[in-house]
Design an enzyme around this catalytic site. Structure first.
Site, PDB file in Angstrom:
ATOM      1  N   PHE A  44      42.537  39.384  46.431  1.00 22.43           N
ATOM      2  CA  PHE A  44      41.365  38.980  45.645  1.00 22.43           C
ATOM      3  C   PHE A  44      40.176  39.887  45.921  1.00 22.43           C
ATOM      4  O   PHE A  44      40.164  40.664  46.823  1.00 22.43           O
ATOM      5  CB  PHE A  44      41.013  37.528  45.931  1.00 22.43           C
ATOM      6  CG  PHE A  44      42.136  36.593  45.622  1.00 22.43           C
ATOM      7  CD1 PHE A  44      42.901  36.763  44.474  1.00 22.43           C
ATOM      8  CD2 PHE A  44      42.482  35.593  46.486  1.00 22.43           C
ATOM      9  CE1 PHE A  44      43.956  35.917  44.193  1.00 22.43           C
ATOM     10  CE2 PHE A  44      43.533  34.741  46.215  1.00 22.43           C
ATOM     11  CZ  PHE A  44      44.267  34.903  45.073  1.00 22.43           C
ATOM     12  N   TRP A  62      36.298  36.507  39.779  1.00 21.43           N
ATOM     13  CA  TRP A  62      36.198  37.215  41.060  1.00 21.43           C
ATOM     14  C   TRP A  62      37.544  37.209  41.790  1.00 21.43           C
ATOM     15  O   TRP A  62      37.919  38.176  42.448  1.00 21.43           O
ATOM     16  CB  TRP A  62      35.127  36.548  41.931  1.00 21.43           C
ATOM     17  CG  TRP A  62      35.019  37.139  43.313  1.00 21.43           C
ATOM     18  CD1 TRP A  62      34.282  38.224  43.683  1.00 21.43           C
ATOM     19  CD2 TRP A  62      35.670  36.680  44.503  1.00 21.43           C
ATOM     20  NE1 TRP A  62      34.437  38.466  45.030  1.00 21.43           N
ATOM     21  CE2 TRP A  62      35.279  37.532  45.553  1.00 21.43           C
ATOM     22  CE3 TRP A  62      36.542  35.622  44.782  1.00 21.43           C
ATOM     23  CZ2 TRP A  62      35.729  37.367  46.857  1.00 21.43           C
ATOM     24  CZ3 TRP A  62      36.997  35.468  46.086  1.00 21.43           C
ATOM     25  CH2 TRP A  62      36.589  36.326  47.105  1.00 21.43           C
ATOM     26  N   HIS A  63      38.277  36.098  41.639  1.00 20.99           N
ATOM     27  CA  HIS A  63      39.556  35.987  42.346  1.00 20.99           C
ATOM     28  C   HIS A  63      40.620  36.915  41.783  1.00 20.99           C
ATOM     29  O   HIS A  63      41.554  37.286  42.486  1.00 20.99           O
ATOM     30  CB  HIS A  63      40.066  34.541  42.308  1.00 20.99           C
ATOM     31  CG  HIS A  63      39.376  33.653  43.288  1.00 20.99           C
ATOM     32  ND1 HIS A  63      38.187  33.035  43.008  1.00 20.99           N
ATOM     33  CD2 HIS A  63      39.694  33.297  44.551  1.00 20.99           C
ATOM     34  CE1 HIS A  63      37.809  32.325  44.055  1.00 20.99           C
ATOM     35  NE2 HIS A  63      38.701  32.471  45.012  1.00 20.99           N
ATOM     36  N   GLY A  64      40.524  37.268  40.536  1.00 19.17           N
ATOM     37  CA  GLY A  64      41.541  38.150  39.987  1.00 19.17           C
ATOM     38  C   GLY A  64      41.310  38.433  38.517  1.00 19.17           C
ATOM     39  O   GLY A  64      40.670  37.654  37.807  1.00 19.17           O
TER      40      GLY A  64
END
Lengths: 497, 418
Positions: free
Chosen positions: A497, A325-327
């Site tokens: 993000f 999800w962050h990247g």
């Protein structure tokens, strides 16, 4: 628009507050409509091209929500929910992950697939999660019927719009339910202002000041040079602190801004570097994301209800997807998996302690636990920040003495390291913004949270905020100080993000 | 929601009033200071005379360019800043020659130069660009100096943000206080928009030989420096835009003193220099098709080979054509401009127009000139050799990529200007 920009602080915010006050006599709908218009302007100011996408996404999810509330056959409701979640994930996948997946596919198959980079719509990761949460809760019949205005306001309210906190529909809309008027309250304005300015200081005066050390060290490692041990620790510690002050500063600003309009947002940070275990860390870091992942992924996967093996597998899956999800990159996936692994170890250790009846290990045990937790978190941040695995590997080798000789890209690295350790000490030992404002309920659901958050120690009573003219003047000095530094402001790290 | 609403509201009101009042007072005070002192000559307040140090900073240059209404822009690094006359007035009354706008900035990175050129092409009044280039500039260096980010050249900067920076930014306030301090201490206010800047303040304290040593130790190209072909290729785009917009473009290679050139031989970069010169010539020829001129003023000739010692072997404090080995004086800058414009009285032996036909001859002349100069100025060659022996030709030689990014511009600026 950035919270920490001249145009936001000197124009947007005052105009929005004045407009909100003027709309107040016209009733709740007028006030919400005003905030919705202001939020759309806030979102579109930077790049209006994605505003229609955002509006379409909100409209479609609202429509789906209406259908999910009907008494349609279960299979139809299930299909609508699945379709809604899939559509939301498809949008985020196209913008955020398509390039990465194409690269992985090409790497595995040798196919010559390329995917042109597309501009990531701001806040897509946040508003996608919030809307998925709304659909699931509606499907569970846990949502009261909202009007389109209410729903749009929940999705678009500018304080949480771009980088969270991840707000649930009821978090926000329960606060307007049954109200005839929304108006400015002097107390909320004052409390919100304090939280906002403290967040601004965290971001501008601290996070942006240490950013150059991070860039130097990670840039040197990314260029293929070995970094000396001292510089490596400087770079990694600087990033550890930068990320915290940047993101928690942003969250404080968001909470403070909402409070100025007499809304409360959920707490997102609670001094995470004071954590004495990884479980504790994830109860303190990006709290709203942890809660979302727990409620909408970990528990639906079975949570801890299906035995220890399934529990650990669920933890690993949840954290790995949290990393993704962050990247879109292997380093983020690895970071998530690393934390998933640490959580499994932590739960195992708790089981061992319980089995042998070991209680509190005393201050020495807590200190060792804190140290281990902190080092593990720092190692994780190396993965999180490095753009490639080789960079992370090189820096970790430097940090733990596996490199004989390396470049020292930071001048006076030892002095800087001492400074960073002092800043870390202050972060760990001093009360946080919420403790400072504890008696003013600084975040949503504070009373429940406060049971787990000790008040500031008595000897630090001076630290607790009280409204007075002298404190107003003092805060103004700090505020003007950061206004003078606004130009060097870098984007918030969590925007990406 | 809304806890403590039962509390007395008065302390909150006092808090808010004190906050707003103090903020307004402080912000007004800062604005008044920066407008009145006007370090970058942005407001034309004229209460205090312009001071060169601030008026020629990146922010100052942006303001000069903003006010400029003439047609010619001079783009380059500190060599242009110190060596070419130019100001902001446009065409002064009674003077036929238009005053060009000097946009030379100290320690300019390639990225900064690109942005300045973009600004020039965005301005319809600019009809002529003189871009003064150096071998060392052609490196992959796209970062902005912090003060560049503050200037009008920053492409990401909105006008409102710039206005706020001019009245509230701490850099602006710091420069205002420094300028006030200089005025109080009686340091001459030596900036005039059209006159050549006066770096004697920096040069008067030491001999030319000492300055030579400092410069060679600090600002020459690092040992084994390799230019980036991609940066030369980027010139194609510039040339195309200039031609599309009917903007006359002239490129000129800055001259440097012979001792500075000697570092190319001692540092092993002469071959690379030749490669760069050929590449540059090819790009200009291919894209410019004869409409874009490339002048080379570098080499070993009467202007660059002045001795560091007088007839008695005593170190001289200054030479006619250079402030120090890497920065020529305005007298030489005038001759370059005369030569470029073909003005009557221009020295026909100074400067060569590089084309595929002339470039090899020019490089051969440089090489022969070097050999001759080296035999006649053994002491100066020895000085460069001594520095080379200490492994210190060029401060960048052992620097990491990150050091280059952060240190290059400020270090060069400090050495040359301060």
């Amino acid at each position: 628009m950035l919270f920490s920009s001249y145009v936001f602080i000197l124009l947007f915010l005052p105009i929005t507050l004045i407009g909100f006050a003027l709309c107040s006599p016209a009733g709740t709908r007028a006030s919400m409509l005003w905030l919705l218009i202001a939020s759309a302007f806030f979102y579109g100011f930077w790049n209006p091209i994605h505003l229609p996408l955002f509006a379409a996404s909100a409209l479609i999810n609202f429509g789906l929500g209406r259908f999910l509330r009907t008494s349609a056959p279960k299979w139809q409701r299930n299909a609508a929910l699945a379709g809604g979640i899939a559509a939301n994930l498809a949008v985020i996948s196209y913008y955020k992950y398509a390039g990465f997946f194409a690269e992985v596919f090409a790497g595995l198959t040798g196919a010559g697939i390329t995917f042109d980079k597309v501009i990531l719509p701001l806040g897509i990761s946040f508003f996608t999660f919030q809307q998925i949460g709304y659909l699931v809760d509606t499907w569970r019949h846990q949502v009261r019927p909202y009007t389109l205005l209410e729903y749009a306001f929940f999705v678009m309210f500018f304080p949480h719009l771009i980088a969270g906190p991840v707000v649930q529909h009821n978090d926000l809309l329960d606060q307007v339910e049954g109200k005839q008027k929304l108006k400015l309250h002097t107390r909320d304005l004052a409390v919100g202002l304090v939280i906002f300015v403290l967040g601004l200081m965290k971001k501008v005066a601290i996070a942006d000041s240490i950013q150059p050390y991070v860039g130097n060290v990670f840039g040197t490692a990314a260029a293929g040079h070995s970094v000396g041990m001292t510089s490596a620790w400087v770079g990694v510690l600087a990033y550890t602190l930068q990320l915290y002050f940047d993101f928690s500063g942003y969250s404080d600003m968001a909470i403070g801004l909402a409070r100025m309009f007499s809304f409360q947002l959920p707490l997102n940070f609670n001094s995470p570097y004071k954590a004495t275990s990884i479980i504790d860390f994830w109860r303190r870091w990006h709290i709203t994301l942890s809660v979302f992942l727990r409620d909408y992924l970990y528990i639906p996967l079975g949570g801890s209800r299906c035995g220890p093996v399934r529990r650990y597998a669920n933890l690993l899956i949840t954290m790995t997807l949290g990393g993704l999800w962050h990247g879109a990159g292997w380093t983020f996936i690895l970071w998530g998996a690393f934390h998933g692994g640490l959580l499994c170890v932590n739960h195992c250790w708790n089981a061992v302690k319980k089995h042998f009846g070991w209680g509190d290990l005393g201050w020495a045990g807590r200190t060792v636990a804190w140290g281990l937790t902190f080092v593990a978190v720092v190692v994780g941040w190396v993965l999180f920040r490095a753009e490639r695995l080789e960079t992370a590997q090189s820096l970790l080798a430097s940090m733990f003495g596996f490199v004989d000789e390396g470049a020292e890209p930071v001048r006076k690295a030892k002095t800087i390291l001492v400074g960073l350790l002092a800043l870390l000490g202050a972060t760990v030992l001093l009360p946080n913004t919420q403790q400072l404002l504890a008696r003013f309920e600084p975040a949503l659901g504070w009373k429940k949270l406060a049971e787990h958050i000790p008040p500031a120690p008595a000897w630090m009573a001076w630290y607790s905020w009280q409204p007075s003219a002298a404190r107003g003047a003092l805060l103004a000095v700090g505020f003007v100080g950061v206004v003078a530094m606004l130009t060097r402001v870098k984007e918030f790290l969590y925007f990406q993000f | 929601m809304n806890p403590n609403h039962a509390d007395d509201v008065r302390p909150y009101r006092s808090f808010l009033l004190a906050f707003v009042g103090t903020s307004a007072a402080l912000l007004s005070g800062m604005a008044a200071l920066n407008v009145v002192v006007d370090p970058y000559t942005s407001w034309n307040s004229r209460v205090f005379p312009g001071v060169w140090d601030f008026a020629t900073s990146r922010v100052g240059k942006g303001e000069i360019f903003h006010a400029y209404s003439g047609e010619t822009a001079l783009v380059g690094n500190s060599r242009v800043m110190l060596g070419i006359r130019g100001g902001a007035e446009g065409s002064p009354a009674g003077d036929d020659a238009e005053v060009p706008c000097n946009l030379g900035i100290a320690g300019a990175s390639y990225g900064e130069l690109q942005e300045i050129l973009r600004c020039c092409l965005d301005r319809p009044n600019i009809r002529r660009i003189l871009f003064f280039v150096d071998f060392q500039t052609f490196r992959e260096e796209y970062q902005f100096n912090e003060s560049f980010s503050l200037s009008r050249f920053n492409p990401a900067k909105a006008p409102f943000d710039h206005l706020c920076d001019l009245v509230w930014n701490y850099h602006t306030s710091q420069d205002s206080f420094e300028k006030l301090g200089m005025v109080v201490r009686g340091i001459p206010a030596d900036f005039t928009a059209t006159a050549c800047p006066i770096p004697e303040r920096q040069c008067a304290k030491e001999s030319f030989a000492v300055r030579t040593e400092k410069i060679i130790r600090n600002v020459t190209a690092e040992r084994g420096f390799q230019y980036s072909p991609a940066t030369v290729e980027k010139l194609r785009e510039l040339i195309r835009h200039c031609r599309q917009q009917n903007v006359e473009l002239v490129l000129a290679i800055n001259p440097t003193h012979a001792t500075f050139l000697e570092t190319y031989w001692q540092g092993g970069t002469w071959t690379e220099y030749q490669r760069w010169a050929r590449h540059l010539t090819r790009v200009v020829q291919e894209e410019g098709e004869g409409a874009v001129a490339l002048w080379d003023f570098n080499g070993f000739h009467q202007y660059t080979t002045e001795s560091l010692t007088d007839a008695n072997g005593k170190a001289v404090t200054g030479v006619e054509w250079f402030w120090e080995p890497s920065h020529y004086t305005c007298a030489l800058g005038d001759r370059m401009l005369q030569r470029i414009s073909g003005a009557p009285g221009a020295d026909p032996n100074f400067g060569t127009r590089l084309t595929p036909e002339t470039v090899e001859g020019q490089l051969a002349t440089m090489e022969a000139g070097h050999d001759l100069w080296a035999t006649r100025h053994a002491g100066e060659v020895q000085l460069v050799q001594q520095i080379a022996a200490t492994g210190r030709i060029g401060f960048l030689q052992q620097a990491t990529h990150a050091e280059v990014q952060t240190a290059a511009a400020p270090a060069a600026e400090e050495t040359v200007i301060r």
